[in-house]
Design an enzyme around this catalytic site. Structure first.
Site, PDB file in Angstrom:
ATOM      1  N   TYR A 180      -3.190  -0.842   9.563  1.00  0.00           N
ATOM      2  CA  TYR A 180      -3.040  -0.892   8.170  1.00  0.00           C
ATOM      3  C   TYR A 180      -1.983  -0.498   7.512  1.00  0.00           C
ATOM      4  O   TYR A 180      -1.069  -1.460   6.877  1.00  0.00           O
ATOM      5  CB  TYR A 180      -4.346  -0.457   7.286  1.00  0.00           C
ATOM      6  CG  TYR A 180      -4.589  -0.859   5.910  1.00  0.00           C
ATOM      7  CD1 TYR A 180      -5.011  -1.993   5.537  1.00  0.00           C
ATOM      8  CD2 TYR A 180      -3.946  -0.056   5.037  1.00  0.00           C
ATOM      9  CE1 TYR A 180      -4.883  -2.323   4.277  1.00  0.00           C
ATOM     10  CE2 TYR A 180      -3.972  -0.562   3.348  1.00  0.00           C
ATOM     11  CZ  TYR A 180      -4.457  -1.515   3.366  1.00  0.00           C
ATOM     12  OH  TYR A 180      -4.551  -1.733   1.969  1.00  0.00           O
ATOM     13  N   SER A 238       0.701  -1.291   0.051  1.00  0.00           N
ATOM     14  CA  SER A 238      -0.152  -0.063  -0.252  1.00  0.00           C
ATOM     15  C   SER A 238       0.795   1.251  -0.004  1.00  0.00           C
ATOM     16  O   SER A 238       1.733   1.412   0.515  1.00  0.00           O
ATOM     17  CB  SER A 238      -1.065  -0.016   1.335  1.00  0.00           C
ATOM     18  OG  SER A 238      -1.516   1.218   1.375  1.00  0.00           O
TER      19      SER A 238
END
Length: 256
Positions: free
Chosen positions: A161, A148
């Site tokens: 995350y 990400s």
């Protein structure tokens, strides 16, 4: 890197919808055999499977954060496909906002434990299970991790995350070094915002304009654009890209 005449045998985790579904379709359209993995969304996964071009694809379900279940998933995928040549680590969770100032301690601990269990430990476990099969087969292979942009720019509202995706990038680079002698390439992609069912409400709501404005292209990516990069990283031509983390964010965040 050598493949059987029927095409590569590809295990894609978290392939019930979104990017996993797009990646499954990209590999299947390329002539590869795909194991469509799901955690809980069996109906969505069956829809993914039914829509894949070609034949010989299989469905495998299970919670990869449980080491025993992960071993069963890898075994069923390998049995159904006749082996594993490519692993795409896509399965992940991104639970609701959990910024430190706004999250009670007990909830903070639970969110972090879930993110680490699914995003990091499950990725490490299935990588070992698939990687050992690639080593034993002696034909090389590919592992592609879905990371990400948030691993680099920070995720103040979703710190667990961002942190676990940074760890996935680091894991991929470590595996790239240790698996290269066996002809196994390992790389990661770091997508920015892209369209999925999970974020549809954010993109259609008031926040959507601001999200699209993050990129000078004035839009977000499609899952197919990310899947195309994954497909290339899994190809024989991409061996020299092993160890890399490819930014796929439409110039919305530029690393130095």
């Amino acid at each position: 890197m050598e493949f059987p005449a029927t095409g590569r045998r590809v295990l894609i985790t978290g392939a019930s919808r979104g990017l996993g579904r797009a990646a499954a379709h990209a590999f299947a359209a390329n002539g590869d055999l795909v194991a469509v993995h799901y955690g809980t969304r069996e109906d969505d996964a069956r829809h993914t499977l039914a829509a894949l071009p070609g034949s010989g694809h299989v469905l495998v379900g299970g919670d990869l954060s449980d080491p025993a279940v992960a071993a069963e998933v890898a075994g069923r995928a390998a049995d159904g496909l006749g082996g594993i040549d490519v692993l795409v680590n896509n399965a992940a969770v991104m639970r609701g906002p959990h910024s430190l100032p706004g999250t009670p301690y007990e909830e903070w601990v639970a969110v972090w434990q879930q993110h680490v269990a699914v995003n990091l430990l499950a990725t490490a476990q299935i990588s070992h299970l698939a990687g050992r099969r690639m080593i034993d087969a002696g034909n090389g292979g590919r592992i592609v991790n879905i990371g990400s942009r948030g691993a680099f720019r920070g995720e103040p509202d979703h710190p667990a995350y961002g942190a676990t995706k940074a760890a996935v990038h680091a894991l991929g680079q470590s595996l790239a070094v240790s698996l290269a002698p066996y002809g196994i390439g390992v790389a990661s992609v770091a997508p920015g915002f892209f369209e999925t069912e999970r974020v549809a409400d954010r993109l259609s709501g008031a926040e959507g304009e601001a999200i699209r404005a993050q990129s000078p292209f004035g839009r977000v990516a499609s899952p197919d654009e990310i899947a195309a990069a994954v497909l290339w990283l899994a190809s024989p031509a991409a061996e020299w890209s092993s160890g890399t983390v490819i930014d796929l964010n439409g110039a919305s965040y530029l690393r130095t």
